[in-house]
Design a protein around this motif. Sequence first.
Motif, short mmCIF file in Angstrom:
data_model
loop_
_atom_site.label_atom_id
_atom_site.label_comp_id
_atom_site.label_asym_id
_atom_site.label_seq_id
_atom_site.Cartn_x
_atom_site.Cartn_y
_atom_site.Cartn_z
N VAL A 115 -2.62 6.02 -8.41
CA VAL A 115 -2.61 5.73 -6.97
C VAL A 115 -3.28 6.83 -6.18
CG1 VAL A 115 -1.11 5.48 -4.95
CG2 VAL A 115 -0.59 4.22 -7.05
N PHE A 116 -2.95 8.09 -6.47
CA PHE A 116 -3.36 9.18 -5.58
C PHE A 116 -4.57 9.98 -6.08
CE2 PHE A 116 1.20 8.51 -4.74
CZ PHE A 116 1.11 8.15 -3.41
N LEU A 117 -4.75 10.07 -7.37
CA LEU A 117 -5.91 10.82 -7.87
C LEU A 117 -7.13 9.92 -8.04
CD1 LEU A 117 -4.44 13.31 -10.50
CD2 LEU A 117 -5.03 13.71 -8.10
N PHE A 118 -6.89 8.64 -8.30
CA PHE A 118 -8.00 7.70 -8.51
C PHE A 118 -8.10 6.68 -7.38
CE2 PHE A 118 -6.71 9.20 -12.71
CZ PHE A 118 -7.90 9.71 -13.18
N ASN A 119 -7.36 6.95 -6.29
CA ASN A 119 -7.47 6.17 -5.05
C ASN A 119 -7.29 4.66 -5.25
OD1 ASN A 119 -8.05 8.49 -3.46
ND2 ASN A 119 -10.17 8.44 -4.21
N ILE B 52 0.86 -1.19 0.00
CA ILE B 52 0.00 0.00 0.00
C ILE B 52 0.90 1.23 0.00
CG2 ILE B 52 -1.74 1.32 1.26
CD1 ILE B 52 -2.74 -1.30 2.44
N ILE B 53 0.76 2.06 -1.02
CA ILE B 53 1.56 3.28 -1.15
C ILE B 53 0.78 4.44 -0.53
CG2 ILE B 53 2.71 4.84 -2.76
CD1 ILE B 53 2.92 2.52 -4.72
N THR B 54 1.37 5.09 0.45
CA THR B 54 0.63 6.11 1.20
C THR B 54 0.83 7.53 0.68
OG1 THR B 54 2.46 6.36 2.79
CG2 THR B 54 0.75 4.74 3.30
N GLY B 55 2.01 7.82 0.15
CA GLY B 55 2.27 9.18 -0.31
C GLY B 55 2.55 10.12 0.85
N PHE B 56 2.18 11.39 0.69
CA PHE B 56 2.43 12.39 1.72
C PHE B 56 1.64 12.09 2.99
CE2 PHE B 56 3.58 14.75 -2.11
CZ PHE B 56 4.76 15.34 -1.72
N LYS C 212 -3.65 16.72 -3.45
CA LYS C 212 -3.98 16.31 -4.81
C LYS C 212 -3.56 17.35 -5.84
CE LYS C 212 -7.74 13.03 -4.01
NZ LYS C 212 -9.12 12.64 -4.34
N TYR C 213 -3.53 18.61 -5.42
CA TYR C 213 -3.11 19.66 -6.35
C TYR C 213 -1.65 19.48 -6.75
CZ TYR C 213 -7.46 22.00 -5.11
OH TYR C 213 -8.78 22.29 -4.93
N TYR C 214 -0.85 18.93 -5.86
CA TYR C 214 0.56 18.67 -6.19
C TYR C 214 0.66 17.61 -7.29
CZ TYR C 214 5.44 17.23 -5.70
OH TYR C 214 6.75 16.91 -5.95
N TYR C 215 -0.18 16.57 -7.18
CA TYR C 215 -0.15 15.52 -8.19
C TYR C 215 -0.71 16.01 -9.52
CZ TYR C 215 0.86 12.54 -4.21
OH TYR C 215 1.45 11.99 -3.10
N ILE C 216 -1.65 16.93 -9.49
CA ILE C 216 -2.13 17.55 -10.72
C ILE C 216 -1.01 18.37 -11.36
CG2 ILE C 216 -3.75 19.25 -11.67
CD1 ILE C 216 -5.76 18.35 -9.53
N PHE C 217 -0.23 19.05 -10.52
CA PHE C 217 0.94 19.79 -11.02
C PHE C 217 1.92 18.83 -11.68
CE2 PHE C 217 5.37 20.82 -9.78
CZ PHE C 217 5.59 21.89 -10.62
N LEU C 218 2.17 17.67 -11.06
CA LEU C 218 3.06 16.67 -11.67
C LEU C 218 2.52 16.21 -13.02
CD1 LEU C 218 4.14 14.35 -8.70
CD2 LEU C 218 5.37 16.27 -9.71
N PHE C 219 1.19 16.13 -13.14
CA PHE C 219 0.59 15.71 -14.41
C PHE C 219 0.91 16.71 -15.52
CE2 PHE C 219 -3.07 16.19 -17.29
CZ PHE C 219 -2.97 14.99 -17.97
N PHE C 220 0.79 18.01 -15.24
CA PHE C 220 1.09 19.02 -16.26
C PHE C 220 2.58 19.02 -16.61
CE2 PHE C 220 -2.99 20.84 -14.77
CZ PHE C 220 -3.61 20.98 -16.01
N VAL C 221 3.43 18.82 -15.60
CA VAL C 221 4.86 18.70 -15.87
C VAL C 221 5.13 17.49 -16.77
CG1 VAL C 221 7.13 18.27 -14.83
CG2 VAL C 221 5.54 19.85 -13.73
N PHE C 222 4.42 16.40 -16.51
CA PHE C 222 4.54 15.18 -17.30
C PHE C 222 4.17 15.44 -18.76
CE2 PHE C 222 1.98 11.57 -18.97
CZ PHE C 222 3.01 10.67 -19.20
N ILE C 223 3.09 16.16 -19.00
CA ILE C 223 2.66 16.45 -20.37
C ILE C 223 3.72 17.27 -21.11
CG2 ILE C 223 0.96 17.68 -21.79
CD1 ILE C 223 -0.05 15.07 -20.61
N VAL C 224 4.24 18.31 -20.45
CA VAL C 224 5.27 19.14 -21.08
C VAL C 224 6.51 18.29 -21.38
CG1 VAL C 224 6.82 21.10 -20.72
CG2 VAL C 224 4.44 21.25 -19.97
N SER C 225 6.87 17.42 -20.44
CA SER C 225 8.04 16.56 -20.62
C SER C 225 7.87 15.62 -21.81
CB SER C 225 8.28 15.75 -19.35
OG SER C 225 9.31 14.80 -19.54
#
Length: 339
Positions: free
Chosen positions: A91-95, A21-25, A32-45
């Motif tokens: 894991v974190f946005l879709f639980n 079980i991965i707990t995260g922060f 969740k806003y941090y993980y959304i930020f990672l998603f946008f970084v991922f798209i740019v990458s």
Amino acid sequence: MNLFNSALGRNITFVHPAYFIITGFIGISNIKYYYIFLFFVFIVSVVGNAAVMVVILLDHNLRSPKYVAVFNLAFVDLLGNTALVPKVLDVFLFNNPRIPFNDCLTYLFFCYTCLSMQSFNLVVLAYDRLIAIIFPLHYVMKVTNRFMFSLILSCWLFVILAVLIAVFLLTRLSFCKSVIINSYFCDHGQIYRLACNDNFPSYVVSYLFPFLISWLPLAFILLSYLAIVCTLSKVATLQQGLKAFKTCIGHLLLVAIYFVPVLITFTMMADIHPNARIINLSLTSVFPPMLNPIIYVLQTQEIKESLKRILKIEKYISGDPTWGQDPKVEKHCFITYYC
């Protein structure tokens, strides 16, 4: 030798959990806003690295050893982010924090392989700069496409072997207590500490791995730049030296962005708070891949010229009426690209 028997013995039955079980922060609201930020970084990458790879494949002028290394860097960045970020979002946005044991080890393998290859890519690019500046007349003979392919392949084999050893040792552990991983992915340091049998081999790997993957490459990069500075101070004027060293700025930025958070995380090990470890590793995993194509496009004249040629050819093929306004320039670009 007896020290490793508990982990490598043939007659030992190992207890593996059905899942982790991965707990995260821990204890942070609205994360969740941090993980959304990672998603946008991922798209740019993904867009940036895919664009760099396409440009290098299309432009025959970029079939040089340096751009073989740049292509591999973009490929590793694309592969690493694709392996890491979608699962983090799942894991974190879709639980879906549960991950099967074997899937977790596979996830760990790809994440650590790509993270480690980023380090060795920076070493390869540092070597390319070293030979180009110190031995400019012998560069073409010393650094060939065949040599660059061999060097990159050697790095891949070394990294894959090192990560496979770490993963194999994890399979020699029994997990009869907690299955909770205090990280954002299947983190080696968090997993082996959950074992209820002798985890000393994995403990050794946890200290040896950062030395081989981070400290040694960083030492080589720093020594290469020391050699470059010494050479330029002897054979060039201040203005010429600064001009030559300017070609290394992009690489130095990538070195700082990658190594600083990685070394902080792996040096402090258990002393660092899980939240700080997550921030350091997650930003290290997604930020360099996003910045690499941006820095190389802005710092490298050849890629900028290649993009201009490709865009002009696209205009020509699509029948853009403005394409032929400067026939001499356009004809030259068309011939340069296809010849």
